[in-house]
Motif scaffolding. Structure first.
Motif, PDB file in Angstrom:
ATOM      1  N   LEU A 142       0.866  -0.993  -0.130  1.00 13.50           N
ATOM      2  CA  LEU A 142      -0.276   0.852  -0.039  1.00 13.50           C
ATOM      3  C   LEU A 142       0.487   1.421  -0.033  1.00 13.50           C
ATOM      4  CD1 LEU A 142      -2.644  -1.282   2.394  1.00 13.50           C
ATOM      5  CD2 LEU A 142      -2.654  -1.407   0.474  1.00 13.50           C
ATOM      6  N   LEU A 143       1.743   1.458   0.324  1.00 12.28           N
ATOM      7  CA  LEU A 143       2.568   2.367   1.017  1.00 12.28           C
ATOM      8  C   LEU A 143       3.604   2.868   0.657  1.00 12.28           C
ATOM      9  CD1 LEU A 143       1.236   4.009   4.910  1.00 12.28           C
ATOM     10  CD2 LEU A 143       0.672   4.143   1.915  1.00 12.28           C
ATOM     11  N   ASN A 185       1.528   7.042  -0.507  1.00 11.84           N
ATOM     12  CA  ASN A 185       0.343   5.969  -1.186  1.00 11.84           C
ATOM     13  C   ASN A 185       0.082   5.908  -2.575  1.00 11.84           C
ATOM     14  OD1 ASN A 185      -2.434   4.783  -1.642  1.00 11.84           O
ATOM     15  ND2 ASN A 185      -3.445   5.728  -0.041  1.00 11.84           N
ATOM     16  N   LYS A 186       0.193   4.412  -2.666  1.00  7.48           N
ATOM     17  CA  LYS A 186       0.631   4.347  -4.268  1.00  7.48           C
ATOM     18  C   LYS A 186      -0.505   3.612  -5.058  1.00  7.48           C
ATOM     19  CE  LYS A 186       3.558   0.552  -3.090  1.00  7.48           C
ATOM     20  NZ  LYS A 186       4.339  -0.181  -3.185  1.00  7.48           N
ATOM     21  N   VAL A 207      -4.455   8.763   8.039  1.00  6.14           N
ATOM     22  CA  VAL A 207      -5.156   8.447   6.592  1.00  6.14           C
ATOM     23  C   VAL A 207      -4.683   8.762   5.409  1.00  6.14           C
ATOM     24  CG1 VAL A 207      -7.295   8.321   4.966  1.00  6.14           C
ATOM     25  CG2 VAL A 207      -7.079   8.380   7.331  1.00  6.14           C
ATOM     26  N   VAL A 208      -4.032   8.356   4.484  1.00  4.81           N
ATOM     27  CA  VAL A 208      -3.312   9.208   3.283  1.00  4.81           C
ATOM     28  C   VAL A 208      -3.791   8.687   2.340  1.00  4.81           C
ATOM     29  CG1 VAL A 208      -0.122   8.776   1.918  1.00  4.81           C
ATOM     30  CG2 VAL A 208      -0.510   7.811   4.373  1.00  4.81           C
ATOM     31  N   LEU A 209      -4.176   9.756   1.615  1.00  6.09           N
ATOM     32  CA  LEU A 209      -5.394   9.709   0.508  1.00  6.09           C
ATOM     33  C   LEU A 209      -5.530   9.214  -0.807  1.00  6.09           C
ATOM     34  CD1 LEU A 209      -6.225  13.223   0.436  1.00  6.09           C
ATOM     35  CD2 LEU A 209      -6.854  11.255   1.652  1.00  6.09           C
ATOM     36  N   PRO A 210      -5.680   8.965  -1.766  1.00 10.19           N
ATOM     37  CA  PRO A 210      -5.439   8.061  -3.318  1.00 10.19           C
ATOM     38  C   PRO A 210      -4.231   9.290  -2.975  1.00 10.19           C
ATOM     39  CG  PRO A 210      -7.436   7.808  -2.960  1.00 10.19           C
ATOM     40  CD  PRO A 210      -6.986   8.562  -1.879  1.00 10.19           C
ATOM     41  N   ARG A 211      -2.883   8.265  -4.099  1.00  9.88           N
ATOM     42  CA  ARG A 211      -1.415   9.001  -5.378  1.00  9.88           C
ATOM     43  C   ARG A 211      -1.270  10.233  -4.150  1.00  9.88           C
ATOM     44  NH1 ARG A 211      -0.483   4.134  -7.745  1.00  9.88           N
ATOM     45  NH2 ARG A 211      -2.182   2.913  -8.573  1.00  9.88           N
ATOM     46  N   SER A 212      -1.030  10.509  -2.563  1.00 13.48           N
ATOM     47  CA  SER A 212      -0.783  11.629  -1.966  1.00 13.48           C
ATOM     48  C   SER A 212       0.109  10.686  -0.709  1.00 13.48           C
ATOM     49  CB  SER A 212      -1.938  11.675  -1.109  1.00 13.48           C
ATOM     50  OG  SER A 212      -3.122  12.439  -2.261  1.00 13.48           O
ATOM     51  N   SER A 213       0.850  11.598  -0.728  1.00 11.73           N
ATOM     52  CA  SER A 213       2.175  11.525   0.441  1.00 11.73           C
ATOM     53  C   SER A 213       1.397  12.030   2.130  1.00 11.73           C
ATOM     54  CB  SER A 213       2.783  11.576   0.487  1.00 11.73           C
ATOM     55  OG  SER A 213       3.103  12.824   0.171  1.00 11.73           O
TER      56      SER A 213
END
Length: 241
Positions: free
Chosen positions: A5-6, A31-32, A57-63
């Motif tokens: 996931l990360l 977050n990949k 929480v890590v949002l989609p495609r974010s860091s």
């Protein structure tokens, strides 16, 4: 290091160890996936470290960044070796979930959740060394410590000394200028006095050579003009002196 996931950087939490000093290290989570990913950070020594945030929480495609702070230590471990470890747990969360919605049950494997786990080590490193004062002093021909001891002052006194010397030079130039101005004005006054004397002599000669009758009682026009001129010259000289 990566899990499903990360992406996690760094895998080793490095702390520039110093006694009696609080030290921080950043942990970056990327977050990949296209999912919301909830995470939780655990440690084997919770009294020694502070983790902010310890859940999130890590949002989609974010860091996201996690700040790990080690409390000030009174003693250094042997050979700067540390046995403390961290465990990062992450799980796919419901879309739209917020950090406030993260609960311990989300990371329970017994409840059937697929939890990804990554272990992180703690590594102590030497703190950065300050610049050597010997090198700075050699550029000026002597070390800063020698300069202070020779003069009995600290660094701030040496900085102020040039400014004080410059201020003292200014009033030394003014008396010479004033003396030159007084000399010039005195010369001009003496010249005016001599001119006045010559004008008075010429005035007496004109009065004696006048053909006007004494009975008329009139004053020659040239006499009045010369008297006025003398008054203007003397007035101008007196104002300047």
């Amino acid at each position: 290091m990566s899990n499903a996931l990360l992406d996690i950087e760094p895998i080793d939490l490095q702390f520039p160890f110093e006694l009696k000093k609080q030290i921080s290290c950043s942990l970056y989570l990327a977050n990949k996936t296209d999912n919301y990913v909830a995470f939780k950070v655990k440690t084997t020594n919770p009294k020694k470290y502070c983790v902010r945030p310890n859940t999130g929480v890590v949002l989609p495609r974010s860091s996201s960044e996690v700040l790990v702070t080690m409390q000030a230590q009174k003693e250094a471990p042997a050979d700067l070796q540390c046995k403390d470890k961290f465990l990062l747990q992450c799980v796919v969360a419901t879309p739209g979930v917020t950090p406030k919605d993260v609960t311990p049950e989300m990371f329970s494997k017994e409840a059937g959740h697929r939890v990804e786990e990554t272990k992180l080590r703690v590594v102590y490193v030497d703190p950065p060394r300050p610049p050597s004062p010997v090198h700075e002093g050699s550029e000026e021909g002597s070390s800063p410590r020698a300069s202070v001891s020779d003069n009995g002052n600290n660094a701030s006194d040496f900085t102020a000394a040039p400014r004080f010397s410059v201020d003292r030079l200014e009033p030394q130039d003014n008396p010479s200028e004033a003396r030159a101005l007084i000399t010039r004005l005195t010369e001009e006054k003496n010249s005016a006095v001599q001119l006045n004397s010559r004008l008075q002599q010429e005035l007496e000669q004109l009065k004696r050579g006048s053909n006007r009758s004494q009975s008329g009682g009139g004053i020659p026009f040239l006499y009045v003009l010369l008297v006025g001129l003398i008054g203007l010259i003397l007035g101008y000289i007196m104002k300047r002196t």
